[in-house]
Scaffold this motif. Structure first.
Motif, PDB file in Angstrom:
ATOM      1  N   ALA A  32      58.455 114.866  12.096  1.00 21.23           N
ATOM      2  CA  ALA A  32      57.881 114.727  13.432  1.00 21.23           C
ATOM      3  C   ALA A  32      58.563 113.598  14.174  1.00 21.23           C
ATOM      4  N   ILE A  33      58.816 113.843  15.458  1.00 17.17           N
ATOM      5  CA  ILE A  33      59.311 112.811  16.362  1.00 17.17           C
ATOM      6  C   ILE A  33      58.223 112.542  17.386  1.00 17.17           C
ATOM      7  N   VAL A  34      57.836 111.286  17.521  1.00 19.33           N
ATOM      8  CA  VAL A  34      56.862 110.894  18.536  1.00 19.33           C
ATOM      9  C   VAL A  34      57.499 109.816  19.400  1.00 19.33           C
ATOM     10  N   VAL A  35      57.573 110.076  20.696  1.00 19.04           N
ATOM     11  CA  VAL A  35      58.182 109.154  21.654  1.00 19.04           C
ATOM     12  C   VAL A  35      57.182 108.847  22.762  1.00 19.04           C
ATOM     13  N   ARG A  36      57.117 107.587  23.156  1.00 18.82           N
ATOM     14  CA  ARG A  36      56.300 107.224  24.310  1.00 18.82           C
ATOM     15  C   ARG A  36      57.185 107.281  25.551  1.00 18.82           C
ATOM     16  N   ASP A  37      56.852 108.199  26.471  1.00 19.07           N
ATOM     17  CA  ASP A  37      57.699 108.378  27.645  1.00 19.07           C
ATOM     18  C   ASP A  37      57.453 107.283  28.675  1.00 19.07           C
ATOM     19  N   GLN A  38      58.137 107.368  29.801  1.00 16.84           N
ATOM     20  CA  GLN A  38      58.077 106.310  30.808  1.00 16.84           C
ATOM     21  C   GLN A  38      56.723 106.247  31.506  1.00 16.84           C
ATOM     22  N   GLU A  39      55.920 107.314  31.391  1.00 10.75           N
ATOM     23  CA  GLU A  39      54.565 107.291  31.947  1.00 10.75           C
ATOM     24  C   GLU A  39      53.535 106.774  30.943  1.00 10.75           C
ATOM     25  N   GLY A  40      53.985 106.480  29.725  1.00  6.25           N
ATOM     26  CA  GLY A  40      53.091 105.953  28.701  1.00  6.25           C
ATOM     27  C   GLY A  40      52.464 107.018  27.828  1.00  6.25           C
ATOM     28  N   ASN A  41      52.825 108.284  28.013  1.00  6.29           N
ATOM     29  CA  ASN A  41      52.270 109.371  27.208  1.00  6.29           C
ATOM     30  C   ASN A  41      53.055 109.546  25.913  1.00  6.29           C
ATOM     31  N   LEU A  42      52.370 110.054  24.883  1.00  5.22           N
ATOM     32  CA  LEU A  42      53.033 110.343  23.624  1.00  5.22           C
ATOM     33  C   LEU A  42      53.554 111.776  23.643  1.00  5.22           C
ATOM     34  N   VAL A  43      54.854 111.920  23.438  1.00  7.08           N
ATOM     35  CA  VAL A  43      55.485 113.243  23.372  1.00  7.08           C
ATOM     36  C   VAL A  43      55.778 113.539  21.912  1.00  7.08           C
ATOM     37  N   SER A  84      65.219 111.168  21.701  1.00  8.88           N
ATOM     38  CA  SER A  84      64.444 110.063  22.269  1.00  8.88           C
ATOM     39  C   SER A  84      65.157 109.446  23.469  1.00  8.88           C
ATOM     40  N   ALA A  85      66.490 109.438  23.433  1.00  9.53           N
ATOM     41  CA  ALA A  85      67.254 108.849  24.536  1.00  9.53           C
ATOM     42  C   ALA A  85      67.095 109.644  25.827  1.00  9.53           C
ATOM     43  N   ASP A  86      66.808 110.940  25.716  1.00 15.78           N
ATOM     44  CA  ASP A  86      66.636 111.778  26.908  1.00 15.78           C
ATOM     45  C   ASP A  86      65.463 111.320  27.779  1.00 15.78           C
ATOM     46  N   PHE A  87      64.506 110.609  27.167  1.00 16.47           N
ATOM     47  CA  PHE A  87      63.336 110.141  27.931  1.00 16.47           C
ATOM     48  C   PHE A  87      63.632 108.836  28.671  1.00 16.47           C
ATOM     49  N   TYR A  88      64.773 108.217  28.326  1.00 18.33           N
ATOM     50  CA  TYR A  88      65.149 106.951  28.959  1.00 18.33           C
ATOM     51  C   TYR A  88      66.623 107.003  29.344  1.00 18.33           C
ATOM     52  N   PRO A  89      66.959 107.853  30.318  1.00 20.64           N
ATOM     53  CA  PRO A  89      68.367 108.012  30.708  1.00 20.64           C
ATOM     54  C   PRO A  89      68.928 106.733  31.323  1.00 20.64           C
ATOM     55  N   ASP A  90      70.193 106.523  31.090  1.00 21.46           N
ATOM     56  CA  ASP A  90      70.907 105.372  31.667  1.00 21.46           C
ATOM     57  C   ASP A  90      71.207 105.681  33.130  1.00 21.46           C
ATOM     58  N   GLU A  91      70.608 104.917  34.026  1.00 12.85           N
ATOM     59  CA  GLU A  91      70.767 105.167  35.454  1.00 12.85           C
ATOM     60  C   GLU A  91      72.239 105.123  35.881  1.00 12.85           C
ATOM     61  N   GLU A  92      72.989 104.181  35.289  1.00 13.38           N
ATOM     62  CA  GLU A  92      74.385 104.025  35.674  1.00 13.38           C
ATOM     63  C   GLU A  92      75.244 105.192  35.203  1.00 13.38           C
ATOM     64  N   ALA A  93      74.768 105.857  34.112  1.00 16.23           N
ATOM     65  CA  ALA A  93      75.540 106.968  33.558  1.00 16.23           C
ATOM     66  C   ALA A  93      74.938 108.323  33.927  1.00 16.23           C
TER      67      ALA A  93
END
Length: 324
Positions: A32-43, A84-93
């Protein structure tokens, strides 16, 4: 290790990996992968596990299974990090480069992901080999070039000390990076949650928080043992066949690597069973536990919640099936 864990007889085979604002947890039946997204929800993302040893039983044989499981863990770990990185994309990239656009046109998304994962694993293994095996061998060869009569046992000792020193410096460097600090906090949350589960306590934030963050079956300890075993094994081999040529020594190290990983894997399995009731196991795991001071940090309550949820999702349907 905290007193409440010393008396704990149950040891789980469940293990995990810290991600970007999340945790990958792997059980006997699924991961299982659990990630907290930028809105604070658990995905949450849960997948059934398929083991290659079920199709090819020979890959589950001791010494062979270590390398197979190591590569499998690396592949799954890279995929989880990308997810997990898809939930926190690099704005510059955010804007894809011309090369990325070309790849998108030529490859399907599945093939592209496979290519990236393969490349990442090759680079990861290659960098580890370069830093912890090739570099110490070349530095030692360069230093001892001026001392042609230097004994072989001394050459092996210098090379071994350099391996440990470079590994330690690498851990310290990583621990000082701001972006890595939070990942290491999730690493600590993963350890604490597994300790809480092994202690038979309810999986609550309060119970998890009081657990230790250094775990004997951690990947940091595994990597340290890999280096230590490589030192011992190469010392024996080079004691029998004295090789001073830098290129030949490097080739010998590479040839020994699968055996080194295989021995380390079996050692970790033994330690996992006996570390809490065997004095020798405790002594042997002490250096790896100490090095976790650099790769684990105390998590906040939100991180512990992520760790708890990821563990809950991989608990086996049959109680005790995950016993180590």
């Amino acid at each position: 290790m905290a007193e409440e864990n010393k008396s704990c007889a149950f040891r789980t085979s469940i293990g995990g990996q810290a991600l970007i604002e999340g945790i990958l947890m792997r059980g006997p039946e699924q991961q299982a992968i659990v990630v907290r997204d930028q809105e604070g929800n658990l995905v949450e993302k849960v997948e059934a596990l398929k083991f290659i040893r079920d199709r090819y039983p020979i890959l589950g044989v001791p010494l062979i299974r270590g390398t197979v499981n190591f590569l499998d863990s690396m592949v799954n770990g890279v995929k989880a990090l990308m997810y997990s990185a898809d939930f926190y994309p690099d704005e510059e990239a955010a804007q894809p480069s011309k090369f990325e656009q070309w790849l998108d046109r030529k490859l399907s998304s599945k093939k592209l992901e496979g290519a990236i994962v393969t490349l990442s694993v090759i680079l990861g293994v290659g960098l580890s080999v370069l830093l912890f095996m090739v570099l110490p061998t070349f530095i030692t060869g360069g230093l001892l070039h001026f001392f042609p009569g230097f004994p072989m046992w001394g050459r092996n000792l210098v090379e071994g000390v350099l391996k440990i020193l470079i590994f330690l410096l690498y851990l310290i460097f990583c621990s000082k990076q701001k972006d890595i600090y939070r990942v290491f906090q999730y690493h600590g949350a993963e350890h604490k949650t597994i300790f809480c589960y092994e202690a038979g306590l309810p999986l609550t934030v309060e119970n998890v928080r009081i657990q230790p963050r250094h775990h004997p079956r951690c990947g940091t300890s595994f990597l340290f043992v890999v280096i230590f075993v490589s030192i011992l094994l190469s010392s024996v081999v080079f004691g029998i066949w004295p090789i001073t040529n830098v290129w030949l020594r490097t080739a010998a190290h590479l040839l020994l690597l699968p055996l080194v990983v295989g021995i380390t894997y079996e050692f970790n399995r033994w330690v996992g069973r006996h570390v809490q009731d065997n004095k020798l196991a405790k002594v042997l795991t002490a250096p790896g536990l100490w090095m976790q001071n650099f790769t684990t940090n105390e998590p906040d309550d939100g991180m512990i919640e992520v760790a708890i949820r990821s563990l809950e999702l991989v608990l086996p349907s049959e109680k005790g099936k995950d016993e180590w």
